[in-house]
Design a protein around this motif. Structure first.
Motif, mmCIF file in Angstrom:
data_model
loop_
_atom_site.group_PDB
_atom_site.id
_atom_site.type_symbol
_atom_site.label_atom_id
_atom_site.label_comp_id
_atom_site.label_asym_id
_atom_site.label_seq_id
_atom_site.Cartn_x
_atom_site.Cartn_y
_atom_site.Cartn_z
ATOM 1 N N ARG A 78 -0.908 -17.401 2.724
ATOM 2 C CA ARG A 78 0.214 -17.932 1.955
ATOM 3 C C ARG A 78 1.493 -17.762 2.777
ATOM 4 O O ARG A 78 1.458 -17.414 3.948
ATOM 5 C CB ARG A 78 0.331 -17.215 0.612
ATOM 6 N N SER A 79 2.624 -17.994 2.156
ATOM 7 C CA SER A 79 3.891 -17.914 2.873
ATOM 8 C C SER A 79 4.139 -16.513 3.428
ATOM 9 O O SER A 79 3.875 -15.510 2.764
ATOM 10 C CB SER A 79 5.042 -18.277 1.932
ATOM 11 N N TRP A 104 1.767 -20.309 -3.639
ATOM 12 C CA TRP A 104 2.391 -20.255 -2.321
ATOM 13 C C TRP A 104 3.237 -19.001 -2.125
ATOM 14 O O TRP A 104 3.105 -18.308 -1.126
ATOM 15 C CB TRP A 104 3.240 -21.503 -2.081
ATOM 16 N N LYS A 105 4.087 -18.679 -3.091
ATOM 17 C CA LYS A 105 5.001 -17.553 -2.896
ATOM 18 C C LYS A 105 5.312 -16.905 -4.249
ATOM 19 O O LYS A 105 5.680 -17.594 -5.191
ATOM 20 C CB LYS A 105 6.294 -18.061 -2.248
ATOM 21 N N CYS A 129 8.284 -23.936 -3.588
ATOM 22 C CA CYS A 129 7.436 -24.431 -2.506
ATOM 23 C C CYS A 129 8.100 -25.591 -1.770
ATOM 24 O O CYS A 129 8.567 -26.545 -2.398
ATOM 25 C CB CYS A 129 6.091 -24.870 -3.097
ATOM 26 N N HIS A 130 8.101 -25.522 -0.450
ATOM 27 C CA HIS A 130 8.810 -26.539 0.331
ATOM 28 C C HIS A 130 8.016 -27.826 0.489
ATOM 29 O O HIS A 130 8.581 -28.871 0.794
ATOM 30 C CB HIS A 130 9.173 -25.996 1.717
ATOM 31 N N ASP A 132 5.314 -29.096 -1.818
ATOM 32 C CA ASP A 132 4.553 -29.642 -2.944
ATOM 33 C C ASP A 132 5.427 -29.771 -4.188
ATOM 34 O O ASP A 132 5.696 -28.775 -4.872
ATOM 35 C CB ASP A 132 3.349 -28.750 -3.233
ATOM 36 N N LEU A 135 3.854 -28.280 -7.367
ATOM 37 C CA LEU A 135 3.899 -26.822 -7.438
ATOM 38 C C LEU A 135 5.310 -26.342 -7.762
ATOM 39 O O LEU A 135 5.484 -25.373 -8.511
ATOM 40 C CB LEU A 135 3.409 -26.208 -6.124
ATOM 41 N N ARG A 136 6.327 -27.026 -7.250
ATOM 42 C CA ARG A 136 7.699 -26.648 -7.605
ATOM 43 C C ARG A 136 7.919 -26.749 -9.110
ATOM 44 O O ARG A 136 8.598 -25.905 -9.706
ATOM 45 C CB ARG A 136 8.712 -27.536 -6.865
ATOM 46 N N GLU A 139 6.338 -23.742 -10.653
ATOM 47 C CA GLU A 139 7.150 -22.546 -10.410
ATOM 48 C C GLU A 139 8.370 -22.522 -11.328
ATOM 49 O O GLU A 139 8.745 -21.459 -11.849
ATOM 50 C CB GLU A 139 7.573 -22.518 -8.938
ATOM 51 N N HIS A 187 7.670 -34.374 1.177
ATOM 52 C CA HIS A 187 7.883 -33.079 0.520
ATOM 53 C C HIS A 187 8.917 -33.139 -0.598
ATOM 54 O O HIS A 187 8.816 -32.390 -1.569
ATOM 55 C CB HIS A 187 8.348 -32.046 1.551
#
Length: 298
Positions: A78-79, A104-105, A129-130, A132, A135-136, A139, A187
């Protein structure tokens, strides 16, 4: 200054280490942070801060007067750029610590209380997430849980996405026909009504609708408080192939805390630019008003 709370959020590019071991700016970054005298610090890109017994993490906390630091441990695959939170124990008590594990984070989430106040505050640092957009959005929805059950919350983050109240912004969203980087296009855009547009979903989730979960502090300062500089772009301060700099770094609070905001500054000085491709955010709150909010009426 004794009657104000100073909250800072900053993504320090690769933790001031520079890319590929070039140009170590860690000492300068700590000097810049120390000048803001933060009581709460939300950090992104604590790259390498977990090495050598978390030596860099503690060096930064010590330089800031002995703040207590929190940071999730990066996981394999992961990150490697964790987030963190640092807290001044002269003002706060710590009630708990939570890590919201995501693909991711993780989100770093201490729960704190102003001394003498009964109601706690969930404070959190996040770096969405940078790569996806979906996923953002997940989050951002996770961040809304910090305000569940009428909790107070304060968040600093690199959103890697854009504010949704575009008519109020001082910088126009990217013109994607002019952005040279095709990966950045993938992205940072989502499909809506059959076309690709800038991803504003995280901000919509956090602040949208008629009953928003959070208040965007920069937007609140720029409109309600009449501070247009609070809406300045924050990143990238260096790259030119991804369109003009945008307000992707933001701070949010639950609406109960917003009336205590005094000012919101976006600092992009020459020294800040030397250290990072992101501006530093500084929010100042009236401690007296915060105490009224966080101490229930008897």
């Amino acid at each position: 200054m004794a009657d104000e709370l100073r909250v800072v959020s900053w993504n320090i590019e690769h933790n001031g280490r520079g890319r590929n071991g070039s140009d170590d700016h860690r000492d300068l970054a700590r000097d810049i942070l120390a000048a803001t005298q933060p009581h709460l610090l939300f950090r992104q890109e604590l790259t390498g801060a977990g090495d050598r017994g978390r030596a860099d993490l503690y060096a930064e906390a010590n330089r800031l007067g002995g703040l207590i630091p929190f940071m999730p441990v990066p996981q394999e695959g992961r990150s490697n750029n964790p987030v963190g939170v640092m807290i001044d124990l002269t003002l706060f008590l710590i009630d708990g610590y939570f890590e919201h594990d995501l693909p991711w984070k993780p989100i770093c989430n201490p729960r704190i209380r102003l001394k003498g106040c009964a109601k706690p505050i969930n404070v959190a640092s996040a770096h969405l997430c940078h790569f996806d957009p979906d996923l953002r959005a997940t989050e951002a929805r996770r961040l809304t849980t910090l305000a569940d059950n009428s909790r107070s919350a304060l968040v600093g983050l690199d959103a890697n996405s854009y504010p949704h109240r575009t008519e109020l912004e001082s910088v126009a969203l990217p013109d994607w026909d002019k952005v040279k980087d095709p990966v950045h296009y993938q992205h940072r855009t989502i499909e809506r009504d059959g076309r690709r547009v800038s991803d504003t979903r995280p901000d919509e989730i956090l602040t949208g609708g008629t009953r928003p979960v959070f208040t965007d502090l920069g937007l609140h300062a720029g409109t309600t408080l009449g501070q247009p500089g609070a809406l300045a772009a924050t990143a990238s301060l260096k790259r030119t192939d991804q369109g003009p700099a945008q307000r992707i770094d933001r701070m949010y609070c639950t609406p109960d805390l917003a009336p205590a905001l005094i000012s919101f500054d976006v600092l992009a000085t020459d020294e800040v630019r030397e250290v990072s491709d992101h501006a530093l955010l500084l929010a100042r709150f009236d401690l007296g008003i915060l105490r009224q909010v966080l101490t229930p009426t008897r």
